[in-house]
Design a protein around this motif. Sequence first.
Motif, mmCIF file in Angstrom:
data_model
loop_
_atom_site.group_PDB
_atom_site.id
_atom_site.type_symbol
_atom_site.label_atom_id
_atom_site.label_comp_id
_atom_site.label_asym_id
_atom_site.label_seq_id
_atom_site.Cartn_x
_atom_site.Cartn_y
_atom_site.Cartn_z
ATOM 1 N N ASP A 80 15.076 21.408 17.173
ATOM 2 C CA ASP A 80 15.422 20.099 18.228
ATOM 3 C C ASP A 80 14.918 18.851 17.693
ATOM 4 O O ASP A 80 15.393 18.012 17.762
ATOM 5 C CB ASP A 80 14.709 20.617 19.418
ATOM 6 C CG ASP A 80 15.379 21.910 20.155
ATOM 7 O OD1 ASP A 80 16.725 21.981 19.983
ATOM 8 O OD2 ASP A 80 14.741 22.288 21.207
ATOM 9 N N ALA A 81 13.627 18.890 17.235
ATOM 10 C CA ALA A 81 13.110 17.831 16.676
ATOM 11 C C ALA A 81 13.672 17.293 15.509
ATOM 12 O O ALA A 81 14.149 15.967 15.066
ATOM 13 C CB ALA A 81 11.527 17.984 16.165
ATOM 14 N N LEU A 82 14.234 18.170 14.486
ATOM 15 C CA LEU A 82 15.189 17.728 13.436
ATOM 16 C C LEU A 82 16.593 17.256 14.097
ATOM 17 O O LEU A 82 16.913 16.025 13.567
ATOM 18 C CB LEU A 82 15.460 18.898 12.781
ATOM 19 C CG LEU A 82 16.414 18.705 11.272
ATOM 20 C CD1 LEU A 82 15.349 17.619 10.325
ATOM 21 C CD2 LEU A 82 16.954 19.755 10.553
ATOM 22 N N GLU A 83 16.975 17.585 14.846
ATOM 23 C CA GLU A 83 18.385 16.839 15.561
ATOM 24 C C GLU A 83 18.116 15.714 16.031
ATOM 25 O O GLU A 83 18.927 14.703 16.026
ATOM 26 C CB GLU A 83 18.860 18.113 16.665
ATOM 27 C CG GLU A 83 20.261 17.228 17.223
ATOM 28 C CD GLU A 83 20.886 18.266 18.223
ATOM 29 O OE1 GLU A 83 21.562 17.613 18.946
ATOM 30 O OE2 GLU A 83 20.816 19.488 18.110
ATOM 31 N N ARG A 84 16.939 15.313 16.935
ATOM 32 C CA ARG A 84 16.770 14.101 17.104
ATOM 33 C C ARG A 84 16.468 13.166 16.308
ATOM 34 O O ARG A 84 17.188 11.858 16.252
ATOM 35 C CB ARG A 84 15.247 14.016 18.157
ATOM 36 C CG ARG A 84 15.398 14.742 19.421
ATOM 37 C CD ARG A 84 14.237 14.511 20.375
ATOM 38 N NE ARG A 84 13.032 15.124 19.790
ATOM 39 C CZ ARG A 84 12.485 16.267 19.950
ATOM 40 N NH1 ARG A 84 13.350 17.171 20.803
ATOM 41 N NH2 ARG A 84 11.456 16.771 19.381
ATOM 42 N N ASP A 85 15.912 13.451 15.023
ATOM 43 C CA ASP A 85 15.586 12.534 14.079
ATOM 44 C C ASP A 85 17.217 12.457 13.296
ATOM 45 O O ASP A 85 17.264 11.267 12.751
ATOM 46 C CB ASP A 85 14.874 13.306 13.088
ATOM 47 C CG ASP A 85 13.819 12.140 12.107
ATOM 48 O OD1 ASP A 85 13.498 11.182 12.619
ATOM 49 O OD2 ASP A 85 13.352 12.550 10.931
ATOM 50 N N LEU A 86 17.951 13.515 13.220
ATOM 51 C CA LEU A 86 19.275 13.340 12.766
ATOM 52 C C LEU A 86 20.050 12.092 13.645
ATOM 53 O O LEU A 86 20.580 11.359 12.809
ATOM 54 C CB LEU A 86 19.933 14.518 12.658
ATOM 55 C CG LEU A 86 21.443 14.440 12.269
ATOM 56 C CD1 LEU A 86 21.652 14.289 10.722
ATOM 57 C CD2 LEU A 86 22.359 15.857 12.393
ATOM 58 N N ARG A 87 19.833 12.490 14.868
ATOM 59 C CA ARG A 87 20.395 11.172 15.777
ATOM 60 C C ARG A 87 20.227 9.808 15.206
ATOM 61 O O ARG A 87 20.824 9.015 15.343
ATOM 62 C CB ARG A 87 20.186 11.255 17.040
ATOM 63 C CG ARG A 87 20.598 12.806 17.940
ATOM 64 C CD ARG A 87 21.971 12.888 17.902
ATOM 65 N NE ARG A 87 22.311 14.169 18.650
ATOM 66 C CZ ARG A 87 23.578 14.537 18.634
ATOM 67 N NH1 ARG A 87 24.654 13.989 18.228
ATOM 68 N NH2 ARG A 87 23.896 15.870 19.177
ATOM 69 N N ARG A 88 18.820 9.597 14.729
ATOM 70 C CA ARG A 88 18.521 8.066 14.240
ATOM 71 C C ARG A 88 19.173 7.799 12.880
ATOM 72 O O ARG A 88 19.190 6.897 12.780
ATOM 73 C CB ARG A 88 16.752 8.328 14.077
ATOM 74 C CG ARG A 88 15.874 8.639 15.251
ATOM 75 C CD ARG A 88 14.513 8.589 15.032
ATOM 76 N NE ARG A 88 13.736 9.170 16.276
ATOM 77 C CZ ARG A 88 13.358 10.302 16.446
ATOM 78 N NH1 ARG A 88 13.363 11.095 15.263
ATOM 79 N NH2 ARG A 88 12.497 10.387 17.538
ATOM 80 N N VAL A 89 19.451 8.982 12.417
ATOM 81 C CA VAL A 89 20.115 8.481 10.770
ATOM 82 C C VAL A 89 21.512 7.796 11.325
ATOM 83 O O VAL A 89 21.922 6.858 10.586
ATOM 84 C CB VAL A 89 20.352 9.955 10.040
ATOM 85 C CG1 VAL A 89 21.174 9.797 8.967
ATOM 86 C CG2 VAL A 89 19.164 10.367 9.742
ATOM 87 N N PHE A 90 22.104 8.581 12.422
ATOM 88 C CA PHE A 90 23.430 7.918 12.554
ATOM 89 C C PHE A 90 23.491 6.718 13.776
ATOM 90 O O PHE A 90 24.742 6.083 13.760
ATOM 91 C CB PHE A 90 24.308 9.010 13.114
ATOM 92 C CG PHE A 90 24.883 9.969 12.377
ATOM 93 C CD1 PHE A 90 25.808 9.650 11.488
ATOM 94 C CD2 PHE A 90 23.996 11.052 11.874
ATOM 95 C CE1 PHE A 90 26.089 10.692 10.561
ATOM 96 C CE2 PHE A 90 24.302 11.776 10.804
ATOM 97 C CZ PHE A 90 25.521 11.612 10.213
#
Length: 303
Positions: A80-90
């Motif tokens: 879940d935390a990784l997905e949140r960080d992925l959202r920051r990438v985009f």
Amino acid sequence: MTPTPAAHIGDATLGKAADENFPVAPFFLPRAWRGDLMAVYGFARLVDDIGDGDLAPGGADARHLGLEPEQSDDRLAMLDALERDLRRVFATTGEEPHHPLLRNLRPTVRRRALTPDPFLGLIEANRQDQKVRRYGTYAELAAYCELSANPVGRLVLALTGTTSPERVRRSDAVCTALQIVEHLQDVAEDLERDRIYLPAEDMERFRVTEADLAAPSAGASVRALIAYEAQRASDLLDEGTALVGSVDGRLKLLLAGFVGGGRSALTAISAAGFDVLSGPPKATKPSLLREVGTVLRRARGER
């Protein structure tokens, strides 16, 4: 415990590229391609390491994802935390990604105009790994591969500007094949994690039980099952030959490396008598080179 410097977070993750069945970012590619492929690989490997519980000790990855170090073992929380960080990438505004591997991914995403979907698929596949331990049918396994493997091939096409519907279809076949091959190599290791990626319908057909898979070496029924699944992967790789023939130059060599890597791993499985329980059969470099040459010759004939 001394925190790991941010510059070194992910080094161990990226170092696993050498252990894959196929070349991730070989020397003959343009430098920009190599950098972009390694950025994508770093993300994909990080996702798998979270899902498999194979992160480096010390909790550095958790800290960079905004969690406490002791939460490293909470795989769903980490994903879940990784997905949140992925959202920051985009995201076009707001804070930059926290994890160094995702900060490294951001320029690639922007330069190549990548979309979030393939990356989200990889995360979802690892969420599924935490909840689904067995697959009843090949169709169910193929649907899992659609999340766990096929996005990688689609990203390679996107990075190289060669996406087309037909190439995506061929790429999906290759990536699903490579995932099946990896599952065959790792039957014993996966069982230790209480996971079985051999379809239950196939196990029943060959009269293979879970106890058979836990044996120190494979009996006749297990070998027959593995041979059957290996042929399925081989047939899928055959579809990939046309993908190799549809491109030119260095990309042709890269894709031939993917297909040839899968074929050389299947050769190793066959050479072991389809006994994957005694240890994971691994391809040799000479075998890889031979298979890549064969793929290239076949690709020329199918153009």
